[in-house]
Design a protein around this motif. Structure first.
Motif, PDB file in Angstrom:
ATOM      1  N   VAL A  52     -65.004  43.791 -10.250  1.00 31.93           N
ATOM      2  CA  VAL A  52     -65.308  44.184  -8.871  1.00 31.93           C
ATOM      3  C   VAL A  52     -63.978  44.361  -8.145  1.00 31.93           C
ATOM      4  N   VAL A  53     -63.823  45.503  -7.473  1.00 27.20           N
ATOM      5  CA  VAL A  53     -62.581  45.815  -6.773  1.00 27.20           C
ATOM      6  C   VAL A  53     -62.893  46.164  -5.321  1.00 27.20           C
ATOM      7  N   CYS A  54     -62.103  45.617  -4.414  1.00 27.30           N
ATOM      8  CA  CYS A  54     -62.197  45.966  -2.996  1.00 27.30           C
ATOM      9  C   CYS A  54     -60.798  46.375  -2.539  1.00 27.30           C
ATOM     10  N   GLN A  55     -60.608  47.671  -2.346  1.00 26.21           N
ATOM     11  CA  GLN A  55     -59.290  48.226  -2.042  1.00 26.21           C
ATOM     12  C   GLN A  55     -59.184  48.551  -0.552  1.00 26.21           C
ATOM     13  N   GLN A  56     -58.419  47.735   0.180  1.00 23.64           N
ATOM     14  CA  GLN A  56     -58.171  47.954   1.601  1.00 23.64           C
ATOM     15  C   GLN A  56     -59.471  48.103   2.405  1.00 23.64           C
ATOM     16  N   LEU A  80     -62.276  39.792 -10.323  1.00 26.23           N
ATOM     17  CA  LEU A  80     -62.261  40.387  -8.990  1.00 26.23           C
ATOM     18  C   LEU A  80     -60.824  40.720  -8.602  1.00 26.23           C
ATOM     19  N   ALA A  81     -60.643  41.839  -7.897  1.00 23.33           N
ATOM     20  CA  ALA A  81     -59.354  42.173  -7.298  1.00 23.33           C
ATOM     21  C   ALA A  81     -59.590  42.666  -5.880  1.00 23.33           C
ATOM     22  N   VAL A  82     -58.864  42.090  -4.935  1.00 27.57           N
ATOM     23  CA  VAL A  82     -58.975  42.464  -3.522  1.00 27.57           C
ATOM     24  C   VAL A  82     -57.577  42.755  -2.998  1.00 27.57           C
ATOM     25  N   ALA A  83     -57.395  43.923  -2.376  1.00 26.55           N
ATOM     26  CA  ALA A  83     -56.107  44.289  -1.797  1.00 26.55           C
ATOM     27  C   ALA A  83     -56.242  44.457  -0.292  1.00 26.55           C
ATOM     28  N   ALA A  84     -55.285  43.901   0.453  1.00 27.17           N
ATOM     29  CA  ALA A  84     -55.244  44.048   1.917  1.00 27.17           C
ATOM     30  C   ALA A  84     -53.781  44.122   2.336  1.00 27.17           C
ATOM     31  N   TRP A  85     -53.461  45.106   3.156  1.00 25.27           N
ATOM     32  CA  TRP A  85     -52.068  45.328   3.535  1.00 25.27           C
ATOM     33  C   TRP A  85     -51.443  44.109   4.189  1.00 25.27           C
ATOM     34  N   ARG A  86     -50.132  43.922   3.939  1.00 27.41           N
ATOM     35  CA  ARG A  86     -49.353  42.922   4.637  1.00 27.41           C
ATOM     36  C   ARG A  86     -49.208  43.339   6.107  1.00 27.41           C
ATOM     37  N   LEU A  92     -61.165  32.391   1.752  1.00 32.58           N
ATOM     38  CA  LEU A  92     -62.433  33.128   1.754  1.00 32.58           C
ATOM     39  C   LEU A  92     -63.023  33.211   0.345  1.00 32.58           C
ATOM     40  N   LEU A  93     -62.180  33.489  -0.641  1.00 33.23           N
ATOM     41  CA  LEU A  93     -62.668  33.644  -2.015  1.00 33.23           C
ATOM     42  C   LEU A  93     -63.070  32.304  -2.624  1.00 33.23           C
ATOM     43  N   LEU A 100     -52.400  41.082  -2.858  1.00 35.14           N
ATOM     44  CA  LEU A 100     -53.347  41.301  -3.950  1.00 35.14           C
ATOM     45  C   LEU A 100     -53.894  39.949  -4.388  1.00 35.14           C
ATOM     46  N   ALA A 101     -55.191  39.781  -4.213  1.00 31.17           N
ATOM     47  CA  ALA A 101     -55.865  38.561  -4.648  1.00 31.17           C
ATOM     48  C   ALA A 101     -56.712  38.873  -5.868  1.00 31.17           C
ATOM     49  N   THR A 102     -56.579  38.032  -6.892  1.00 29.62           N
ATOM     50  CA  THR A 102     -57.438  38.152  -8.079  1.00 29.62           C
ATOM     51  C   THR A 102     -58.191  36.842  -8.270  1.00 29.62           C
ATOM     52  N   ALA A 103     -59.352  36.944  -8.881  1.00 27.34           N
ATOM     53  CA  ALA A 103     -60.173  35.754  -9.102  1.00 27.34           C
ATOM     54  C   ALA A 103     -61.129  35.995 -10.247  1.00 27.34           C
ATOM     55  N   GLU A 104     -61.778  34.938 -10.693  1.00 27.09           N
ATOM     56  CA  GLU A 104     -62.770  35.033 -11.759  1.00 27.09           C
ATOM     57  C   GLU A 104     -64.129  34.580 -11.235  1.00 27.09           C
ATOM     58  N   GLY A 105     -65.168  35.125 -11.870  1.00 23.77           N
ATOM     59  CA  GLY A 105     -66.517  34.778 -11.484  1.00 23.77           C
ATOM     60  C   GLY A 105     -66.994  33.509 -12.174  1.00 23.77           C
TER      61      GLY A 105
END
Length: 202
Positions: A43-47, A72-78, A116-117, A197-202
């Motif tokens: 699952v990816v959430c890009q910006q 999971l990978a989530v990206a949010a600008w600095r 949050l994650l 960039l945040a990564t996580a496992e389910g």
């Protein structure tokens, strides 16, 4: 199977034209349009996370969509304080609009993403900062779109009439042009962009 989800039907129309082999679905991040029991290995959430009104619900929905052992990978600008290109453009816009809270950079601090994650039930949450040089052959469209975004995110801009908003956009675009010059090279426009960039496992 690849599934893409967006709340905008217009964005989805473009996506379907570009990548018709993907299952594009219209839906809200806080209530993902998934079939019963449907889960994914990645699952990816890009910006996107920084724009969701209910961020805990969106994180919970991403957890629901992720299969056990999935990634999971989530990206949010600095913060744009760390991105001189966007910082300078915001400062030009603020001459006309007052202080602007740029929602695109609202997760500039990575710690709230991590919390949050974890709260949503993810495991092995890891955070890193990624910086890349971004290039545009022509900086003019980027400048105009960025200006429109800043005007739309400002309290003053939201109160303007369409005609006044158009006038202010043109003024900001004109005054912002010199800020682009330090980033011009032989191939067009180039600047450094940093993201959490945040990564996580389910």
């Amino acid at each position: 199977m690849l599934v893409g989800i967006d709340i905008s039907s217009d964005m989805l129309a473009v996506a379907r034209a570009v990548a018709p082999g993907i299952d594009w679905r219209e839906g809200n991040a806080s209530a993902l349009p998934l079939h019963d029991g449907e889960q994914f290995d990645v699952v990816v959430c890009q910006q996107g996370l920084q724009f969701f009104p209910d961020k805990p619900a969106a994180a919970a929905q991403m957890r629901r969509a992720l299969a056990k052992g999935g990634r999971l990978a989530v990206a949010a600008w600095r913060s744009d304080d760390e991105i001189p290109f966007f910082r300078e453009l915001r400062r030009v816009a603020e001459r006309h609009l007052g202080a602007i809270k740029d929602q695109r950079h609202s997760f500039g601090d990575a710690a709230p993403i991590e919390a949050l994650l974890w709260d949503a039930g993810f495991h092995e949450v890891r955070l890193t900062t990624v910086s890349r040089t971004i290039r545009f052959q022509d900086g003019a469209p980027l400048l105009r779109l960025n200006t429109m975004a800043l005007v739309g995110m400002s309290a003053v801009g939201r109160e303007m009439s369409d005609q006044e908003r158009k006038r202010v956009v043109e003024a900001i675009v004109s005054e912002s042009a010199p800020a682009l010059r330090p980033y011009a090279d032989g191939s067009g426009l180039a600047f450094e962009l940093s993201t959490n960039l945040a990564t996580a496992e389910g």
